[in-house]
Design a protein around this motif. Structure first.
Motif, PDB file in Angstrom:
ATOM      1  N   PRO A  41      48.808  -1.540  78.822  1.00 36.63           N
ATOM      2  CA  PRO A  41      48.917  -2.333  77.596  1.00 36.63           C
ATOM      3  C   PRO A  41      49.632  -3.661  77.820  1.00 36.63           C
ATOM      4  CG  PRO A  41      49.448  -0.047  77.156  1.00 36.63           C
ATOM      5  CD  PRO A  41      49.308  -0.174  78.647  1.00 36.63           C
ATOM      6  N   GLY A  42      49.001  -4.735  77.394  1.00 30.22           N
ATOM      7  CA  GLY A  42      49.603  -6.055  77.507  1.00 30.22           C
ATOM      8  C   GLY A  42      49.540  -6.669  78.894  1.00 30.22           C
ATOM      9  N   LYS A  43      48.844  -6.019  79.809  1.00 25.96           N
ATOM     10  CA  LYS A  43      48.780  -6.520  81.184  1.00 25.96           C
ATOM     11  C   LYS A  43      47.328  -6.759  81.587  1.00 25.96           C
ATOM     12  CE  LYS A  43      53.081  -4.426  82.769  1.00 25.96           C
ATOM     13  NZ  LYS A  43      53.737  -3.633  83.852  1.00 25.96           N
ATOM     14  N   GLN A  44      47.149  -7.452  82.699  1.00 22.63           N
ATOM     15  CA  GLN A  44      45.810  -7.719  83.194  1.00 22.63           C
ATOM     16  C   GLN A  44      45.263  -6.496  83.927  1.00 22.63           C
ATOM     17  OE1 GLN A  44      46.394 -11.023  85.887  1.00 22.63           O
ATOM     18  NE2 GLN A  44      46.875  -9.702  87.609  1.00 22.63           N
ATOM     19  N   ARG A  45      43.969  -6.509  84.140  1.00 18.62           N
ATOM     20  CA  ARG A  45      43.335  -5.430  84.886  1.00 18.62           C
ATOM     21  C   ARG A  45      43.578  -5.656  86.376  1.00 18.62           C
ATOM     22  NH1 ARG A  45      37.215  -3.909  83.402  1.00 18.62           N
ATOM     23  NH2 ARG A  45      38.274  -3.927  81.362  1.00 18.62           N
ATOM     24  N   ASP A  46      44.079  -4.635  87.037  1.00 20.49           N
ATOM     25  CA  ASP A  46      44.444  -4.742  88.448  1.00 20.49           C
ATOM     26  C   ASP A  46      43.709  -3.720  89.299  1.00 20.49           C
ATOM     27  OD1 ASP A  46      47.881  -5.382  87.552  1.00 20.49           O
ATOM     28  OD2 ASP A  46      46.341  -6.829  88.132  1.00 20.49           O
ATOM     29  N   LEU A  47      43.560  -4.068  90.551  1.00 20.36           N
ATOM     30  CA  LEU A  47      42.983  -3.155  91.522  1.00 20.36           C
ATOM     31  C   LEU A  47      43.838  -1.913  91.690  1.00 20.36           C
ATOM     32  CD1 LEU A  47      41.095  -2.551  94.069  1.00 20.36           C
ATOM     33  CD2 LEU A  47      42.917  -3.667  95.372  1.00 20.36           C
ATOM     34  N   VAL A  48      43.171  -0.749  91.764  1.00 16.05           N
ATOM     35  CA  VAL A  48      43.837   0.481  92.175  1.00 16.05           C
ATOM     36  C   VAL A  48      43.373   0.837  93.588  1.00 16.05           C
ATOM     37  CG1 VAL A  48      44.191   2.925  91.711  1.00 16.05           C
ATOM     38  CG2 VAL A  48      44.019   1.304  89.807  1.00 16.05           C
ATOM     39  N   ALA A  49      42.064   1.010  93.745  1.00 20.81           N
ATOM     40  CA  ALA A  49      41.514   1.355  95.053  1.00 20.81           C
ATOM     41  C   ALA A  49      40.021   1.108  95.047  1.00 20.81           C
ATOM     42  CB  ALA A  49      41.798   2.817  95.401  1.00 20.81           C
ATOM     43  N   THR A  50      39.503   0.711  96.201  1.00 19.80           N
ATOM     44  CA  THR A  50      38.059   0.570  96.379  1.00 19.80           C
ATOM     45  C   THR A  50      37.649   1.217  97.694  1.00 19.80           C
ATOM     46  OG1 THR A  50      38.279  -1.584  97.461  1.00 19.80           O
ATOM     47  CG2 THR A  50      37.923  -1.593  95.080  1.00 19.80           C
ATOM     48  N   ILE A  51      36.359   1.515  97.791  1.00 23.80           N
ATOM     49  CA  ILE A  51      35.829   2.124  99.003  1.00 23.80           C
ATOM     50  C   ILE A  51      34.425   1.591  99.240  1.00 23.80           C
ATOM     51  CG2 ILE A  51      34.993   4.161  97.735  1.00 23.80           C
ATOM     52  CD1 ILE A  51      35.690   5.802 100.291  1.00 23.80           C
ATOM     53  N   THR A  52      34.132   1.258 100.498  1.00 24.41           N
ATOM     54  CA  THR A  52      32.805   0.776 100.850  1.00 24.41           C
ATOM     55  C   THR A  52      31.893   1.948 101.205  1.00 24.41           C
ATOM     56  OG1 THR A  52      33.249   0.579 103.211  1.00 24.41           O
ATOM     57  CG2 THR A  52      33.896  -1.285 101.805  1.00 24.41           C
ATOM     58  N   GLY A  53      30.631   1.628 101.388  1.00 22.75           N
ATOM     59  CA  GLY A  53      29.690   2.662 101.802  1.00 22.75           C
ATOM     60  C   GLY A  53      30.032   3.255 103.153  1.00 22.75           C
ATOM     61  N   THR A  90      50.572   4.824  83.834  1.00 22.16           N
ATOM     62  CA  THR A  90      49.895   4.907  82.538  1.00 22.16           C
ATOM     63  C   THR A  90      49.056   3.669  82.303  1.00 22.16           C
ATOM     64  OG1 THR A  90      51.605   6.303  81.562  1.00 22.16           O
ATOM     65  CG2 THR A  90      50.254   5.020  80.050  1.00 22.16           C
ATOM     66  N   ALA A  91      47.772   3.879  82.054  1.00 22.69           N
ATOM     67  CA  ALA A  91      46.848   2.761  81.874  1.00 22.69           C
ATOM     68  C   ALA A  91      45.462   3.304  81.544  1.00 22.69           C
ATOM     69  CB  ALA A  91      46.767   1.920  83.146  1.00 22.69           C
ATOM     70  N   VAL A  92      44.589   2.395  81.185  1.00 23.54           N
ATOM     71  CA  VAL A  92      43.165   2.719  81.117  1.00 23.54           C
ATOM     72  C   VAL A  92      42.583   2.421  82.495  1.00 23.54           C
ATOM     73  CG1 VAL A  92      40.943   2.211  80.061  1.00 23.54           C
ATOM     74  CG2 VAL A  92      43.026   2.195  78.661  1.00 23.54           C
ATOM     75  N   TYR A  93      41.917   3.393  83.063  1.00 23.05           N
ATOM     76  CA  TYR A  93      41.343   3.273  84.396  1.00 23.05           C
ATOM     77  C   TYR A  93      39.836   3.013  84.266  1.00 23.05           C
ATOM     78  CZ  TYR A  93      45.663   4.756  86.581  1.00 23.05           C
ATOM     79  OH  TYR A  93      46.964   4.813  87.018  1.00 23.05           O
ATOM     80  N   TYR A  94      39.383   1.997  84.981  1.00 23.32           N
ATOM     81  CA  TYR A  94      37.986   1.580  84.908  1.00 23.32           C
ATOM     82  C   TYR A  94      37.296   1.768  86.263  1.00 23.32           C
ATOM     83  CZ  TYR A  94      39.288  -0.784  80.567  1.00 23.32           C
ATOM     84  OH  TYR A  94      39.729  -1.074  79.305  1.00 23.32           O
ATOM     85  N   CYS A  95      36.149   2.396  86.230  1.00 24.27           N
ATOM     86  CA  CYS A  95      35.322   2.496  87.422  1.00 24.27           C
ATOM     87  C   CYS A  95      34.577   1.172  87.612  1.00 24.27           C
ATOM     88  CB  CYS A  95      34.331   3.647  87.258  1.00 24.27           C
ATOM     89  SG  CYS A  95      33.229   3.898  88.668  1.00 24.27           S
ATOM     90  N   ASN A  96      34.402   0.787  88.867  1.00 24.39           N
ATOM     91  CA  ASN A  96      33.729  -0.470  89.184  1.00 24.39           C
ATOM     92  C   ASN A  96      32.647  -0.252  90.226  1.00 24.39           C
ATOM     93  OD1 ASN A  96      33.782  -2.993  91.273  1.00 24.39           O
ATOM     94  ND2 ASN A  96      33.943  -3.694  89.160  1.00 24.39           N
ATOM     95  N   PHE A  97      31.490  -0.873  89.993  1.00 22.32           N
ATOM     96  CA  PHE A  97      30.358  -0.812  90.913  1.00 22.32           C
ATOM     97  C   PHE A  97      29.980  -2.226  91.337  1.00 22.32           C
ATOM     98  CE2 PHE A  97      26.123   0.441  92.372  1.00 22.32           C
ATOM     99  CZ  PHE A  97      25.380  -0.703  92.150  1.00 22.32           C
ATOM    100  N   ARG A  98      29.778  -2.419  92.623  1.00 19.34           N
ATOM    101  CA  ARG A  98      29.240  -3.692  93.132  1.00 19.34           C
ATOM    102  C   ARG A  98      28.138  -3.343  94.122  1.00 19.34           C
ATOM    103  NH1 ARG A  98      35.095  -5.300  93.873  1.00 19.34           N
ATOM    104  NH2 ARG A  98      35.635  -6.439  91.990  1.00 19.34           N
ATOM    105  N   GLY A  99      26.938  -3.848  93.851  1.00 19.66           N
ATOM    106  CA  GLY A  99      25.846  -3.526  94.741  1.00 19.66           C
ATOM    107  C   GLY A  99      24.560  -4.207  94.324  1.00 19.66           C
ATOM    108  N   VAL A 119      44.690   7.303  81.147  1.00 21.41           N
ATOM    109  CA  VAL A 119      45.625   8.167  81.857  1.00 21.41           C
ATOM    110  C   VAL A 119      47.015   7.899  81.293  1.00 21.41           C
ATOM    111  CG1 VAL A 119      46.745   8.629  84.066  1.00 21.41           C
ATOM    112  CG2 VAL A 119      44.252   8.283  83.967  1.00 21.41           C
ATOM    113  N   THR A 120      47.635   8.943  80.786  1.00 20.59           N
ATOM    114  CA  THR A 120      48.972   8.825  80.210  1.00 20.59           C
ATOM    115  C   THR A 120      49.926   9.723  80.970  1.00 20.59           C
ATOM    116  OG1 THR A 120      48.053   8.393  78.010  1.00 20.59           O
ATOM    117  CG2 THR A 120      50.368   9.035  78.121  1.00 20.59           C
TER     118      THR A 120
END
Length: 123
Positions: A41-53, A90-99, A119-120
């Motif tokens: 809340p009140g913050k920007q969306r930040d990276l948590v983790a990514t994984i390549t193929g 605690t945050a809203v977690y967003y899945c991300n797809f790039r392809g 996630v709380t």
């Protein structure tokens, strides 16, 4: 197009664990990366983790050693195992797809976000 379906959010006490999952579907030609971002809340969306193929991973410093990202290329799913959770997670977690997706003229690059899962972490 691509659709992302997330699951696994919820509430947990500090020190607890949660597992998030995300499934991609649609006319996917290839996946560059899938991953998770979060927005408190009140913050920007930040990276948590990514994984390549190929399995290369990238983690935010704040989650290294506590979170593990994994991917099933055949099923086009990505999961985030979160251990030792604390209130700062605690945050809203967003899945991300790039392809690449198939289009009539061939293919095009696309980035897609999931709808988010909350996630709380609270005592």
């Amino acid at each position: 197009q691509v659709q992302l379906v997330e699951s696994g959010g919820g509430s947990v006490q500090p020190g607890g664990s949660l597992r998030l999952s995300c499934a991609a579907s649609g006319n996917i030609r290839s996946i560059n990366t899938m991953g998770w971002y979060r927005q408190a809340p009140g913050k920007q969306r930040d990276l948590v983790a990514t994984i390549t193929g190929g399995g290369d991973t990238n983690y935010a410093d704040s989650v290294k050693g506590r979170f593990t990202i994994s991917r099933d290329n055949a099923k086009k799913t990505v999961a985030l195992q979160m251990n030792s959770l604390n209130v700062e997670d605690t945050a809203v977690y967003y899945c991300n797809f790039r392809g690449l997706i198939s289009v009539e003229a061939g293919y095009k690059y696309l980035e897609v976000w999931g709808q988010g899962t909350l996630v709380t972490v609270s005592s």
